[in-house]
Scaffold this motif. Structure first.
Motif, short mmCIF file in Angstrom:
data_model
loop_
_atom_site.label_atom_id
_atom_site.label_comp_id
_atom_site.label_asym_id
_atom_site.label_seq_id
_atom_site.Cartn_x
_atom_site.Cartn_y
_atom_site.Cartn_z
N GLY A 63 7.13 -0.93 75.05
CA GLY A 63 8.26 -1.46 75.82
C GLY A 63 8.75 -0.51 76.90
N ALA A 107 6.08 0.28 79.54
CA ALA A 107 5.77 -0.82 80.45
C ALA A 107 6.52 -0.67 81.76
CB ALA A 107 6.11 -2.16 79.79
N LEU A 122 7.63 -8.68 85.99
CA LEU A 122 6.69 -8.85 84.89
C LEU A 122 6.83 -7.73 83.86
CD1 LEU A 122 3.49 -9.98 86.83
CD2 LEU A 122 5.06 -11.40 85.51
N ALA A 123 7.12 -6.52 84.34
CA ALA A 123 7.29 -5.39 83.41
C ALA A 123 8.51 -5.59 82.52
CB ALA A 123 7.43 -4.09 84.19
N VAL A 168 7.40 -8.08 79.87
CA VAL A 168 6.51 -7.45 78.90
C VAL A 168 7.27 -6.49 78.00
CG1 VAL A 168 4.55 -5.88 78.66
CG2 VAL A 168 4.47 -7.72 80.34
N LEU A 204 9.15 -8.54 75.39
CA LEU A 204 8.26 -9.14 74.41
C LEU A 204 7.63 -8.11 73.49
CD1 LEU A 204 6.43 -11.77 76.65
CD2 LEU A 204 8.29 -12.18 75.03
N ALA A 205 7.42 -6.89 74.00
CA ALA A 205 6.73 -5.86 73.21
C ALA A 205 7.67 -5.10 72.28
CB ALA A 205 6.02 -4.87 74.13
#
Length: 318
Positions: A238, A241, A300-301, A304, A307-308
């Protein structure tokens, strides 16, 4: 989660609009007159005035901005003052060439940086960790043009003559048809980006491996491989990212220097040529494109990272 992503998307659109305004104002501050640059210093005032009218340079600044902004929504990026053709036709092939360079560099640098950072953390305070940390620190301190020149000296001109030092592609031929020409530009970008990802991954993994839940998993007898894969890596990806996104976004702007160094026919070289010719429409289009890539990659980062990271997912769901 959906509300959070929509909020980030709205902020990104606002930032992109502000960037478009700054880009337009910055191009107005470029020295010289585009019409005079096209016609030459010997052109009569009447010819200069006629060309200014043709290029809409005689309109008020706010009206020119609105026309340019409206063209962006319809895919009309304007007309190049140097070629008298549409900007989209001029930079279309350049975008694909730069995209190949960026994608290959990102595909190589991201897993390499994450892998080296994880391995360095696992081997903390040992010779492997010290070697990776020292080398990554030295490379991170070097500008991209220094790394590029060093690679040219080492692999092209002086020590080993393996790869071409500049890109020589016949007109109309795709640059990737000669893969050897891609090696030095790609290697330069990889060496510039990888150290930052490596160092961030190492620092994050060290913090995660020292956390209470990882220690509890070890006390329960969970295998070290399972601890790394199921407990450590998901919490480390996370934060990392964000750094990966910043480095990948840097590629879109940093590619300008690398393309100029290796005479690579991408958007970076096109931007430098357009500034030299005072081709305002091309400068505006490429600069806004780079800014758009930067904003999209960061968006997008954020997704991500949420989500991570289980903790971020919990906060987003509240």
């Amino acid at each position: 989660m959906t509300r959070l992503i929509l909020r980030r998307l709205l902020v990104s659109v606002l930032v992109l609009w502000v960037v478009s305004l700054l880009v337009f104002v910055a191009t107005l501050l470029l020295p010289g007159d585009p019409a005079r640059a096209i016609l030459g210093q010997q052109a009569t005032p009447e010819r200069v005035a006629a060309l200014q009218h043709q290029l809409h340079l005689d309109l008020p600044v706010w009206q020119r901005y609105l026309e340019w902004l409206g063209g962006l929504f319809t895919g009309d990026l304007g007309t190049s003052t140097s070629t008298q053709g549409p900007v989209t036709a001029l930079i279309g092939d350049r975008i694909s060439a730069s995209l190949v360079l960026l994608v290959v560099a990102a595909v190589l640098a991201t897993p390499l940086g994450l892998g080296l950072g994880t391995w360095s953390s696992i081997r903390r305070d040992r010779a492997t960790d010290q070697a990776i940390s020292g080398v990554s620190l030295v490379i991170a301190a070097l500008p991209e043009f220094v790394i590029g020149v060093a690679l040219v000296v080492l692999l092209s001109t002086t020590v080993f003559k393996i790869f071409p030092s500049v890109t020589i592609t016949p007109p109309g031929e795709a640059v990737w048809r000669q893969p050897a020409q891609l090696v030095l530009p790609v290697l330069t970008l990889v060496l510039v980006v990888t150290p930052y990802i490596t160092r961030m991954m190492r620092a994050t993994m060290n913090e995660v491996l020292d956390s209470g839940y990882v220690e509890m998993a070890r006390l329960k007898g969970v295998r070290e491989r399972t601890v790394l894969v199921r407990h450590a890596l998901p919490h480390a990806i996370g934060p990392v990212a964000q750094v990966v996104a910043l480095q990948l976004a840097w590629l879109a702007g940093g590619v300008v220097v690398v393309e100029f160094l290796f005479r690579y026919p991408g958007i970076g070289q096109a931007l430098i040529d357009a500034v030299g010719k005072r081709d305002v429409a091309v400068v505006q289009a490429i600069t806004l494109l780079i800014a758009g890539v930067y904003i999209v990659v960061n968006l997008l980062a954020d997704v991500v990272g949420i989500l991570a990271d289980p903790k971020l997912r919990t906060e987003a769901g509240r």
